[in-house]
Design a protein around this motif. Structure first.
Motif, PDB file in Angstrom:
ATOM      1  N   SER A   1     -34.017   9.616 107.139  1.00 53.80           N
ATOM      2  CA  SER A   1     -34.444   8.832 108.303  1.00 53.80           C
ATOM      3  C   SER A   1     -35.876   8.336 108.195  1.00 53.80           C
ATOM      4  CB  SER A   1     -34.312   9.684 109.578  1.00 53.80           C
ATOM      5  OG  SER A   1     -32.981  10.098 109.783  1.00 53.80           O
ATOM      6  N   VAL A   2     -36.624   8.880 107.245  1.00 53.19           N
ATOM      7  CA  VAL A   2     -38.059   8.579 107.160  1.00 53.19           C
ATOM      8  C   VAL A   2     -38.349   7.087 106.971  1.00 53.19           C
ATOM      9  CG1 VAL A   2     -40.165   8.936 105.805  1.00 53.19           C
ATOM     10  CG2 VAL A   2     -38.727  10.895 106.434  1.00 53.19           C
ATOM     11  N   PRO A   3     -37.740   6.381 106.003  1.00 55.63           N
ATOM     12  CA  PRO A   3     -38.089   4.962 105.810  1.00 55.63           C
ATOM     13  C   PRO A   3     -37.911   4.116 107.067  1.00 55.63           C
ATOM     14  CG  PRO A   3     -36.858   5.764 103.928  1.00 55.63           C
ATOM     15  CD  PRO A   3     -36.787   6.843 104.961  1.00 55.63           C
ATOM     16  N   GLY A   4     -36.797   4.293 107.769  1.00 52.18           N
ATOM     17  CA  GLY A   4     -36.551   3.499 108.971  1.00 52.18           C
ATOM     18  C   GLY A   4     -37.567   3.772 110.059  1.00 52.18           C
ATOM     19  N   ILE A   5     -37.927   5.036 110.248  1.00 52.53           N
ATOM     20  CA  ILE A   5     -38.906   5.407 111.278  1.00 52.53           C
ATOM     21  C   ILE A   5     -40.289   4.871 110.911  1.00 52.53           C
ATOM     22  CG2 ILE A   5     -40.093   7.337 112.391  1.00 52.53           C
ATOM     23  CD1 ILE A   5     -37.270   7.001 113.372  1.00 52.53           C
ATOM     24  N   ILE A   6     -40.649   4.947 109.627  1.00 48.48           N
ATOM     25  CA  ILE A   6     -41.949   4.440 109.180  1.00 48.48           C
ATOM     26  C   ILE A   6     -42.036   2.929 109.382  1.00 48.48           C
ATOM     27  CG2 ILE A   6     -43.386   4.024 107.140  1.00 48.48           C
ATOM     28  CD1 ILE A   6     -43.673   6.835 108.225  1.00 48.48           C
ATOM     29  N   LYS A   7     -40.966   2.202 109.039  1.00 48.97           N
ATOM     30  CA  LYS A   7     -40.965   0.747 109.244  1.00 48.97           C
ATOM     31  C   LYS A   7     -41.212   0.401 110.709  1.00 48.97           C
ATOM     32  CE  LYS A   7     -37.930  -0.726 105.457  1.00 48.97           C
ATOM     33  NZ  LYS A   7     -36.611  -1.300 105.105  1.00 48.97           N
TER      34      LYS A   7
ATOM     35  N   ARG B   1     -55.206   1.011 100.966  1.00 49.38           N
ATOM     36  CA  ARG B   1     -54.737   2.406 101.027  1.00 49.38           C
ATOM     37  C   ARG B   1     -53.470   2.524 101.882  1.00 49.38           C
ATOM     38  NH1 ARG B   1     -59.014   6.695 102.822  1.00 49.38           N
ATOM     39  NH2 ARG B   1     -57.563   8.140 101.799  1.00 49.38           N
ATOM     40  N   VAL B   2     -53.490   1.843 103.026  1.00 50.34           N
ATOM     41  CA  VAL B   2     -52.335   1.921 103.930  1.00 50.34           C
ATOM     42  C   VAL B   2     -51.114   1.264 103.291  1.00 50.34           C
ATOM     43  CG1 VAL B   2     -51.410   1.132 106.136  1.00 50.34           C
ATOM     44  CG2 VAL B   2     -53.687   2.151 106.043  1.00 50.34           C
ATOM     45  N   LEU B   3     -51.301   0.131 102.624  1.00 52.39           N
ATOM     46  CA  LEU B   3     -50.182  -0.518 101.939  1.00 52.39           C
ATOM     47  C   LEU B   3     -49.597   0.396 100.858  1.00 52.39           C
ATOM     48  CD1 LEU B   3     -51.556  -4.163 101.556  1.00 52.39           C
ATOM     49  CD2 LEU B   3     -49.494  -3.496 102.806  1.00 52.39           C
ATOM     50  N   ALA B   4     -50.476   1.074 100.124  1.00 53.27           N
ATOM     51  CA  ALA B   4     -50.009   1.985  99.076  1.00 53.27           C
ATOM     52  C   ALA B   4     -49.246   3.161  99.676  1.00 53.27           C
ATOM     53  CB  ALA B   4     -51.199   2.489  98.257  1.00 53.27           C
ATOM     54  N   GLU B   5     -49.729   3.674 100.815  1.00 49.47           N
ATOM     55  CA  GLU B   5     -49.062   4.808 101.470  1.00 49.47           C
ATOM     56  C   GLU B   5     -47.695   4.392 102.006  1.00 49.47           C
ATOM     57  OE1 GLU B   5     -48.480   8.653 102.509  1.00 49.47           O
ATOM     58  OE2 GLU B   5     -50.224   7.868 101.437  1.00 49.47           O
ATOM     59  N   ILE B   6     -47.621   3.210 102.588  1.00 51.57           N
ATOM     60  CA  ILE B   6     -46.344   2.715 103.114  1.00 51.57           C
ATOM     61  C   ILE B   6     -45.336   2.566 101.980  1.00 51.57           C
ATOM     62  CG2 ILE B   6     -45.204   0.704 104.143  1.00 51.57           C
ATOM     63  CD1 ILE B   6     -47.764   0.313 105.829  1.00 51.57           C
ATOM     64  N   ALA B   7     -45.778   1.994 100.850  1.00 48.75           N
ATOM     65  CA  ALA B   7     -44.892   1.838  99.696  1.00 48.75           C
ATOM     66  C   ALA B   7     -44.373   3.196  99.231  1.00 48.75           C
ATOM     67  CB  ALA B   7     -45.632   1.130  98.555  1.00 48.75           C
ATOM     68  N   ASP B   8     -45.255   4.189  99.253  1.00 50.95           N
ATOM     69  CA  ASP B   8     -44.867   5.533  98.828  1.00 50.95           C
ATOM     70  C   ASP B   8     -43.842   6.138  99.790  1.00 50.95           C
ATOM     71  OD1 ASP B   8     -45.217   7.830  97.065  1.00 50.95           O
ATOM     72  OD2 ASP B   8     -46.200   8.802  98.741  1.00 50.95           O
TER      73      ASP B   8
ATOM     74  N   GLY C   1     -43.355  -1.604  93.404  1.00 51.58           N
ATOM     75  CA  GLY C   1     -43.616  -3.035  93.332  1.00 51.58           C
ATOM     76  C   GLY C   1     -43.951  -3.599  94.698  1.00 51.58           C
ATOM     77  N   LYS C   2     -43.550  -4.837  94.919  1.00 55.84           N
ATOM     78  CA  LYS C   2     -43.910  -5.542  96.140  1.00 55.84           C
ATOM     79  C   LYS C   2     -43.151  -4.995  97.348  1.00 55.84           C
ATOM     80  CE  LYS C   2     -44.810 -10.278  97.631  1.00 55.84           C
ATOM     81  NZ  LYS C   2     -44.641 -11.706  97.284  1.00 55.84           N
ATOM     82  N   LEU C   3     -43.877  -4.853  98.475  1.00 56.75           N
ATOM     83  CA  LEU C   3     -43.245  -4.390  99.714  1.00 56.75           C
ATOM     84  C   LEU C   3     -42.293  -5.443 100.264  1.00 56.75           C
ATOM     85  CD1 LEU C   3     -46.292  -2.751 101.520  1.00 56.75           C
ATOM     86  CD2 LEU C   3     -44.190  -1.574 100.889  1.00 56.75           C
ATOM     87  N   PRO C   4     -41.268  -5.032 100.999  1.00 55.40           N
ATOM     88  CA  PRO C   4     -40.334  -5.997 101.589  1.00 55.40           C
ATOM     89  C   PRO C   4     -41.053  -6.939 102.556  1.00 55.40           C
ATOM     90  CG  PRO C   4     -39.507  -3.739 101.785  1.00 55.40           C
ATOM     91  CD  PRO C   4     -40.915  -3.640 101.312  1.00 55.40           C
TER      92      PRO C   4
ATOM     93  N   GLY D   1     -42.073  -8.789 105.842  1.00 56.83           N
ATOM     94  CA  GLY D   1     -42.109  -8.280 107.213  1.00 56.83           C
ATOM     95  C   GLY D   1     -42.892  -7.001 107.375  1.00 56.83           C
ATOM     96  N   ILE D   2     -43.334  -6.400 106.259  1.00 64.17           N
ATOM     97  CA  ILE D   2     -44.147  -5.184 106.332  1.00 64.17           C
ATOM     98  C   ILE D   2     -45.620  -5.605 106.349  1.00 64.17           C
ATOM     99  CG2 ILE D   2     -44.780  -3.011 105.225  1.00 64.17           C
ATOM    100  CD1 ILE D   2     -41.954  -2.991 106.224  1.00 64.17           C
ATOM    101  N   HIS D   3     -46.213  -5.601 107.529  1.00 60.45           N
ATOM    102  CA  HIS D   3     -47.600  -6.031 107.677  1.00 60.45           C
ATOM    103  C   HIS D   3     -48.371  -5.015 108.510  1.00 60.45           C
ATOM    104  CE1 HIS D   3     -46.365  -9.831 105.999  1.00 60.45           C
ATOM    105  NE2 HIS D   3     -45.567 -10.084 107.021  1.00 60.45           N
ATOM    106  N   PRO D   4     -49.130  -4.126 107.880  1.00 59.81           N
ATOM    107  CA  PRO D   4     -49.941  -3.161 108.646  1.00 59.81           C
ATOM    108  C   PRO D   4     -50.881  -3.888 109.602  1.00 59.81           C
ATOM    109  CG  PRO D   4     -49.926  -2.589 106.323  1.00 59.81           C
ATOM    110  CD  PRO D   4     -49.278  -3.940 106.426  1.00 59.81           C
ATOM    111  N   ARG D   5     -50.990  -3.370 110.809  1.00 59.22           N
ATOM    112  CA  ARG D   5     -51.805  -4.031 111.842  1.00 59.22           C
ATOM    113  C   ARG D   5     -53.239  -3.506 111.792  1.00 59.22           C
ATOM    114  NH1 ARG D   5     -48.835  -3.771 117.446  1.00 59.22           N
ATOM    115  NH2 ARG D   5     -50.153  -5.593 117.835  1.00 59.22           N
TER     116      ARG D   5
END
Length: 278
Positions: free
Chosen positions: A146-152, A174-181, A187-190, A192-196
């Protein structure tokens, strides 16, 4: 190579680096600086500076900012927060939200009812702590799948403001790298993934009229406009961070108490919990 890679990312530092990849005149004018920068970067041991070692960022704050802009650092009260302190604060906030006798938000920071902001984001240590806490509690409560969906979903509700460009640029990466992890993406994030995360003065008046900003600085202008829209209208559930000491901010946020142009001051909408005194 770094410039070309960053230029493809949806980050302000990526836009800044395009002067090294897309502008022939810029490359010529900055030839000496680029050559020096390349030699310096080539000597860095990147295995030491990793997101897996939070203490590495202490040197960025304590040493780099001292040289980068000593006066601005002192004026803004920019100082590093140890990761142990951040982890404890994030955990306490999550537990307070979950407590049935306080806020009774069963999912804590992972709840869709919680919008969180760090008003002095620095290099993003608090936002990383929040994302990791959400991932940890979600895995415990609902299972690792469930983690990926909740993080998104959480990315849409986690906000960071920073006044200095140096720390802000690092926070974005750093935040982009953590989200990818956390999303298990290589590679490239999907799309629609834009940290605010926004480069802005948190205490600045969001009702102020727009000012002229040159085209080359348009990404900075857009970041500020988006931050102002949040400050004007978006309900924030949790504020967490290590803001400047009060003498650094004194008298700079008067619009919060008085409102502007007839608008209701956001502060007047905030009501403390019944047991606040307790």
């Amino acid at each position: 190579q770094v410039a070309k890679s960053l230029a493809t990312t949806n980050t302000i530092i990526g836009a800044a680096f395009r002067v090294l990849t897309d502008d022939v005149d810029g490359q010529e004018a900055l030839k000496t600086s680029i050559s020096t920068l390349t030699r310096v970067l080539d000597a860095v041991d990147w295995s030491v500076i990793s997101k897996g070692d939070p203490d590495a960022w202490l040197y960025f704050y304590e040493d780099f900012l001292e040289v980068y802009d000593k006066t601005l650092r002192r004026q803004t009260g920019s100082y590093y927060t140890p990761p142990e302190v951040v982890t404890s604060m994030v955990r306490l906030v999550d537990e307070a939200l979950r407590d049935p006798n306080r806020f009774a938000v069963s999912q804590g920071l992972a709840s869709t009812d919680v919008t969180l902001a760090d008003p002095a984001v620095g290099t993003g240590t608090y936002l990383l702590g929040v994302l990791r806490r959400i991932a940890k509690t979600t895995a415990t409560d609902q299972g690792a799948g469930s983690v990926p969906g909740i993080i998104k979903d959480a990315i849409k509700r986690i906000i960071g403001f920073e006044i200095q460009f140096g720390p802000f640029a690092v926070a974005q990466l750093r935040v982009l790298a953590e989200i990818a992890d956390l999303l298990k993406v290589k590679g490239k994030l999907p799309a629609g993934i834009h940290p605010r995360i926004y480069i802005t003065n948190t205490l600045g008046n969001p009702y102020q009229e727009k000012e002229y900003i040159p085209q080359i600085l348009r990404p900075l202008s857009e970041s500020r406009l988006q931050a102002n829209a949040i400050k004007r209208a978006e309900p924030i559930t949790v504020i967490i961070g290590n803001p400047p000491y009060k003498e650094k901010a004194k008298g700079k946020g008067g619009w919060i108490e008085s409102g502007s142009e007839g608008a209701v001051a956001p502060l007047s909408l905030w009501v403390p919990p019944v047991d606040w005194e307790a």
